[in-house]
Design a protein around this motif. Structure first.
Motif, PDB file in Angstrom:
ATOM      1  N   VAL A  20     155.261  69.466  52.630  1.00  0.00           N
ATOM      2  CA  VAL A  20     154.297  68.397  53.188  1.00  0.00           C
ATOM      3  C   VAL A  20     154.372  67.211  52.187  1.00  0.00           C
ATOM      4  N   ARG A  21     154.872  66.043  52.276  1.00  0.00           N
ATOM      5  CA  ARG A  21     155.068  64.941  51.403  1.00  0.00           C
ATOM      6  C   ARG A  21     154.097  63.637  52.184  1.00  0.00           C
ATOM      7  N   GLY A  22     153.060  63.488  51.420  1.00  0.00           N
ATOM      8  CA  GLY A  22     152.235  62.280  51.890  1.00  0.00           C
ATOM      9  C   GLY A  22     151.690  62.412  53.193  1.00  0.00           C
ATOM     10  N   LEU A  33     143.112  63.165  56.399  1.00  0.00           N
ATOM     11  CA  LEU A  33     144.011  63.466  55.314  1.00  0.00           C
ATOM     12  C   LEU A  33     144.552  62.081  54.825  1.00  0.00           C
ATOM     13  N   ARG A  34     144.816  62.124  53.288  1.00  0.00           N
ATOM     14  CA  ARG A  34     145.010  60.992  52.906  1.00  0.00           C
ATOM     15  C   ARG A  34     146.056  61.300  51.752  1.00  0.00           C
ATOM     16  N   GLY A  35     147.187  61.265  52.101  1.00  0.00           N
ATOM     17  CA  GLY A  35     148.441  61.560  51.264  1.00  0.00           C
ATOM     18  C   GLY A  35     148.552  62.854  50.661  1.00  0.00           C
ATOM     19  N   VAL A  36     148.483  63.957  51.541  1.00  0.00           N
ATOM     20  CA  VAL A  36     148.366  65.462  51.183  1.00  0.00           C
ATOM     21  C   VAL A  36     150.024  65.890  50.880  1.00  0.00           C
ATOM     22  N   ASP A  37     149.929  66.536  49.603  1.00  0.00           N
ATOM     23  CA  ASP A  37     151.087  67.130  49.360  1.00  0.00           C
ATOM     24  C   ASP A  37     151.072  68.635  49.195  1.00  0.00           C
ATOM     25  N   LEU A  38     151.983  69.555  49.516  1.00  0.00           N
ATOM     26  CA  LEU A  38     152.083  70.805  49.644  1.00  0.00           C
ATOM     27  C   LEU A  38     153.552  71.207  49.430  1.00  0.00           C
ATOM     28  N   GLU A  39     153.908  72.304  48.597  1.00  0.00           N
ATOM     29  CA  GLU A  39     154.994  72.885  48.587  1.00  0.00           C
ATOM     30  C   GLU A  39     154.642  74.621  48.656  1.00  0.00           C
ATOM     31  N   VAL A  40     155.576  75.130  49.653  1.00  0.00           N
ATOM     32  CA  VAL A  40     155.379  76.631  49.850  1.00  0.00           C
ATOM     33  C   VAL A  40     156.853  77.294  49.759  1.00  0.00           C
ATOM     34  N   ARG A  41     156.875  78.279  48.835  1.00  0.00           N
ATOM     35  CA  ARG A  41     157.968  78.793  48.588  1.00  0.00           C
ATOM     36  C   ARG A  41     158.168  80.353  49.257  1.00  0.00           C
ATOM     37  N   ILE A 217     141.313  85.179  45.868  1.00  0.00           N
ATOM     38  CA  ILE A 217     142.544  84.383  45.186  1.00  0.00           C
ATOM     39  C   ILE A 217     143.084  85.158  43.990  1.00  0.00           C
ATOM     40  N   ARG A 218     142.359  85.856  43.252  1.00  0.00           N
ATOM     41  CA  ARG A 218     142.618  86.188  42.001  1.00  0.00           C
ATOM     42  C   ARG A 218     143.467  87.719  42.399  1.00  0.00           C
ATOM     43  N   GLN A 219     143.161  88.163  43.545  1.00  0.00           N
ATOM     44  CA  GLN A 219     143.815  89.475  43.938  1.00  0.00           C
ATOM     45  C   GLN A 219     145.144  89.312  44.480  1.00  0.00           C
ATOM     46  N   ILE A 220     145.094  88.408  45.348  1.00  0.00           N
ATOM     47  CA  ILE A 220     146.340  88.137  46.403  1.00  0.00           C
ATOM     48  C   ILE A 220     147.130  86.800  46.029  1.00  0.00           C
ATOM     49  N   GLY A 221     146.811  85.917  45.580  1.00  0.00           N
ATOM     50  CA  GLY A 221     147.257  84.494  45.309  1.00  0.00           C
ATOM     51  C   GLY A 221     148.399  84.581  44.328  1.00  0.00           C
ATOM     52  N   ASP A 222     149.409  83.670  44.371  1.00  0.00           N
ATOM     53  CA  ASP A 222     150.463  83.286  43.523  1.00  0.00           C
ATOM     54  C   ASP A 222     150.097  81.915  42.880  1.00  0.00           C
ATOM     55  N   ARG A 223     150.150  81.025  43.891  1.00  0.00           N
ATOM     56  CA  ARG A 223     149.726  79.532  43.424  1.00  0.00           C
ATOM     57  C   ARG A 223     148.804  78.921  44.399  1.00  0.00           C
ATOM     58  N   ILE A 224     148.133  77.754  44.044  1.00  0.00           N
ATOM     59  CA  ILE A 224     147.002  77.260  44.539  1.00  0.00           C
ATOM     60  C   ILE A 224     147.220  75.792  44.797  1.00  0.00           C
ATOM     61  N   THR A 225     146.775  75.476  45.994  1.00  0.00           N
ATOM     62  CA  THR A 225     146.632  73.798  46.260  1.00  0.00           C
ATOM     63  C   THR A 225     145.077  73.424  46.497  1.00  0.00           C
ATOM     64  N   VAL A 226     144.523  72.297  46.067  1.00  0.00           N
ATOM     65  CA  VAL A 226     143.209  72.071  45.959  1.00  0.00           C
ATOM     66  C   VAL A 226     143.170  70.844  46.707  1.00  0.00           C
ATOM     67  N   LEU A 227     142.531  70.843  47.823  1.00  0.00           N
ATOM     68  CA  LEU A 227     142.095  69.666  48.654  1.00  0.00           C
ATOM     69  C   LEU A 227     140.646  69.010  48.336  1.00  0.00           C
ATOM     70  N   LYS A 228     140.275  67.831  48.346  1.00  0.00           N
ATOM     71  CA  LYS A 228     139.071  67.498  48.254  1.00  0.00           C
ATOM     72  C   LYS A 228     139.114  65.949  49.009  1.00  0.00           C
ATOM     73  N   ASP A 229     138.225  65.739  49.961  1.00  0.00           N
ATOM     74  CA  ASP A 229     138.166  64.406  50.859  1.00  0.00           C
ATOM     75  C   ASP A 229     139.530  64.038  51.385  1.00  0.00           C
ATOM     76  N   GLY A 230     140.098  64.982  51.779  1.00  0.00           N
ATOM     77  CA  GLY A 230     141.519  64.717  52.489  1.00  0.00           C
ATOM     78  C   GLY A 230     142.864  64.474  51.396  1.00  0.00           C
ATOM     79  N   ARG A 231     142.381  64.669  50.316  1.00  0.00           N
ATOM     80  CA  ARG A 231     143.546  64.477  49.176  1.00  0.00           C
ATOM     81  C   ARG A 231     143.842  65.761  48.573  1.00  0.00           C
ATOM     82  N   SER A 232     145.007  65.897  47.989  1.00  0.00           N
ATOM     83  CA  SER A 232     145.434  66.849  47.234  1.00  0.00           C
ATOM     84  C   SER A 232     145.053  66.616  45.852  1.00  0.00           C
TER      85      SER A 232
END
Length: 513
Positions: A20-22, A33-41, A217-232
Motif C-alpha cells: 500500500v503506497r500513500g 488516512l493520510r498517506g499510509v504505507d504498508l508492505e506485507v510479505r 505481538i511478541r508471541q506471534i508477530g514478525d513485523r509491525i506497522t504503527v499508525l497514528k492519526d491516519g499516518r504510518s
C-alpha cells in the motif's frame, strides 16, 4: 515515517505480497488516512498497531474492498490493482475477519462457512459435501468437536469466532486479515489461534494481525506497522528488535510508564455499599459472597466461561438468582429485577457494549441520559436542551473526544463509547458500578485514561466490581480479588497478595478439579 531498513535489506526475505503506497481516505472532509504505507510479505505475521481512531479499520476495509482510496495505490503480487468490492478482494485471495462477529444466526455452522459461495451442482446445494468440507476446516482449526450442523446462534462468542475464521479459510486465500481475533477467546483458545496462524504462515499465507494486546505481538508477530492519526509512523519494524516502550511512544506520541494509577487505601470505617451473600445461579455459579465499601474496587479473575460475567449480570438483576441475596446500602434487592437494582444505584457496563449497552444510531446525549429520562421529562415530553447540557458536562468531565453531544455513538472509538456508559450511570447517581471487560477493544493510550477514570470514580465513593480477561488488569486495579473457576470462588485475597502466576495456577487447578 520510520522504516526498518535492516529488515528490508535482507536478500533472502520472502517475496512481497501486498504493498500500500500513500493511501489516503476522507470521510465528509475528515482525513481517516493520510498517506499510509504498508508492505506485507508472504508467510509473515504483520501486526498493525495504533490507538482507536488511528486508521486501522479504514485501512483493512480498504484492503477488503469496503472502501476505496481517494489517493494512493494498492499493489498485489507486483501489479497495481483496484479492489472495488469484497468479492474482488476474495478473488485476489484476501479474506478479512472483522472484530464484530459477522455470523448469521438461524443458519448452521456449515451454511455460515460457505455463505455466498455455496457448494452446488445443477443449481442444488450439496449439503453433504458442505458438511464434509466444513468438518475438515474445523478440524484444521483444532475444533473437530464443533458440529457443522449446529445452529450458529447456539454457540458461544468464541466458537462463533472460529466459524468466522473457517469461512475465511474456505476461500483460496493468500492473505488473511484478523481484526482483534483474540478479543472473545480465553487463554487456551488464544494458544490454539496462534497454532493455526503458525500453520497458515508455514504454508506461505500472510496474516495481517490487529490487536491492542502488545504481549500477543511478541508471541506471534514478525513485523509491525504503527499508525497514528491516519499516518504510518513506522513501517516494517522487527518485532524482536523493537522495545515495547518505542511502540507505545509511536502510537501515543508520548511515553506511557505508569499504566495503572496508584491505589488509594480504602478507610476501614468506609460505609458498606454492596453485599453479595451466597449468590447462586443454577448450573452456572454457586455460593458467591463478597462485600465492597465506598471507594473499594473488587476484581473477578477467571477464564472465559468461569461464570464471571454471569455473576455481574445476576447482581444487576439481568439474571434471576436461584440462591443468595444482594444488598445495596443494607437494602436487599429483588431477584431478577433490573429496575430495582437501578433504583438502588447499581449500574452495569456490559461486555458487549455495542449490542447490549449502547444505542449506536442515537446521539451521545440520548445514550448518556438513557437511564434517567424521568429527570428530563416535562409535561410528558423530554427536554432535549437539558439532556444535551447534561451530556456536555459529562463529556467535559470525562474528556470525551469529540465532546459533541449530538454525534452518533457509533462514530466514537471504543474508549469513548466506554466513557458514554460511565457517564450514563454517573448522571443516574449510581453507587455501585459493575464493569464487564471495561477496556475490551480499547487502545493502550485510552486504557490509561479508563483506568484513571475508574480510580477517580472509586475515590468519589462508588463501589466498583470489575471483570476482565486480562489478569494484569484485575490485579492492577482491584483492592480485593476473587479467583473464579467453573462457577466457584476459589479464593478471595487482597490484590497485593497475589500475582498473575498465582491466579493462573489457582484457575488451572480449579478447572481441573
Amino acid at each position: 515515517m520510520i522504516k526498518d531498513d535492516h529488515s528490508s535489506s535482507i536478500s533472502d526475505a520472502p517475496p512481497t505480497l501486498l504493498e500500500v503506497r500513500g493511501a489516503t481516505k476522507r470521510f465528509a472532509g475528515v482525513h481517516a488516512l493520510r498517506g499510509v504505507d504498508l508492505e506485507v510479505r508472504a508467510g509473515e505475521v504483520h501486526c498493525i498497531l495504533g490507538q482507536n481512531g488511528a486508521g486501522k479499520s479504514t485501512l483493512i476495509k480498504m484492503l477488503a474492498g469496503v472502501h476505496q482510496p481517494d489517493d494512493g495505490t494498492i499493489v498485489w503480487l507486483g501489479d497495481e490493482v483496484a479492489i472495488p468490492d469484497p468479492q474482488a478482494a476474495l478473488s485476489l485471495g484476501i479474506a478479512t475477519m472483522y472484530q464484530e462477529l459477522d455470523v448469521v444466526e438461524g443458519l448452521t455452522v456449515a451454511e455460515n462457512i460457505f455463505l455466498g459461495h455455496e457448494i452446488e451442482r445443477g443449481g442444488l446445494t450439496r449439503r453433504g459435501e458442505a458438511t464434509r468440507r466444513a468438518r475438515e476446516l474445523l478440524r484444521r482449526l483444532g475444533h473437530a468437536s464443533l458440529s457443522p450442523n449446529t445452529e450458529v446462534g447456539q454457540l458461544s462468542a468464541a466458537n462463533q469466532q472460529i466459524v468466522s475464521m473457517a469461512r475465511a479459510l474456505s476461500h483460496d486465500i493468500k492473505l488473511i486479515i484478523m481484526d482483534e481475533p483474540s478479543a472473545v477467546l480465553d487463554t487456551e483458545e488464544v494458544k490454539n489461534l496462534f497454532n493455526v496462524v503458525r500453520e497458515l504462515t508455514a504454508e506461505g499465507i500472510a496474516v495481517v494481525y490487529i490487536t491492542h494486546r502488545l504481549e500477543e505481538i511478541r508471541q506471534i508477530g514478525d513485523r509491525i506497522t504503527v499508525l497514528k492519526d491516519g499516518r504510518s509512523m513506522a513501517s516494517g519494524l522487527s518485532v524482536k528488535d523493537t522495545p515495547t516502550s518505542d511502540l507505545i511512544r509511536l502510537m501515543t506520541g508520548r511515553a506511557v510508564e505508569n499504566v495503572f494509577p496508584p491505589a488509594v487505601p480504602v478507610p476501614p470505617d468506609a460505609p458498606l455499599v454492596l453485599e453479595v451473600e451466597g449468590l447462586g445461579l443454577a448450573g452456572v455459579f454457586e455460593d458467591v459472597s463478597f462485600a465492597a465499601r465506598a471507594g473499594e474496587i473488587i476484581g473477578l479473575a477467571g477464564l472465559v466461561g468461569s461464570g464471571r460475567s454471569e455473576i455481574l449480570e445476576t447482581v444487576f438483576g439481568a439474571r434471576r438468582a436461584t440462591a443468595g441475596a444482594v444488598r445495596v446500602a443494607g437494602t436487599e434487592l429483588k431477584r431478577g429485577s433490573v429496575p430495582d437494582a437501578v433504583r438502588a444505584g447499581v449500574g452495569l457496563s456490559p461486555e458487549e457494549r455495542k449490542s447490549q449497552g449502547l444505542v449506536l444510531d442515537e446521539p451521545v446525549f440520548v445514550n448518556v441520559t438513557l437511564s434517567s429520562f424521568e429527570r428530563f421529562a416535562k409535561a410528558g415530553f423530554l427536554d432535549e436542551r437539558s439532556e444535551r447540557a447534561t451530556a456536555r458536562e459529562q463529556a467535559e468531565a470525562l474528556d470525551l473526544r469529540p465532546a459533541d453531544p449530538d454525534r452518533p455513538a457509533a462514530t466514537l472509538s471504543g474508549g469513548n463509547q466506554q466513557k458514554i456508559l460511565l457517564a450514563r450511570w454517573l448522571v443516574h447517581g449510581t453507587r455501585v458500578l459493575l464493569l464487564d471487560e471495561p477496556t475490551r477493544g480499547v487502545d493502550v493510550g485510552a486504557r490509561t485514561e479508563i483506568y484513571a477514570l475508574i480510580r477517580r470514580l472509586a475515590a468519589a465513593g462508588n463501589a466498583v466490581v470489575i471483570v476482565s480477561s486480562e489478569i494484569e488488569e484485575v490485579l492492577g486495579l482491584a483492592d480485593t480479588v476473587l479467583v473464579i473457576a467453573d462457577g466457584r470462588v476459589l479464593t478471595t485475597v487482597p490484590a497485593s497478595d497475589i500475582d498473575e502466576h498465582g491466579v493462573l495456577d489457582l484457575v488451572m487447578k480449579g478447572t481441573a478439579a
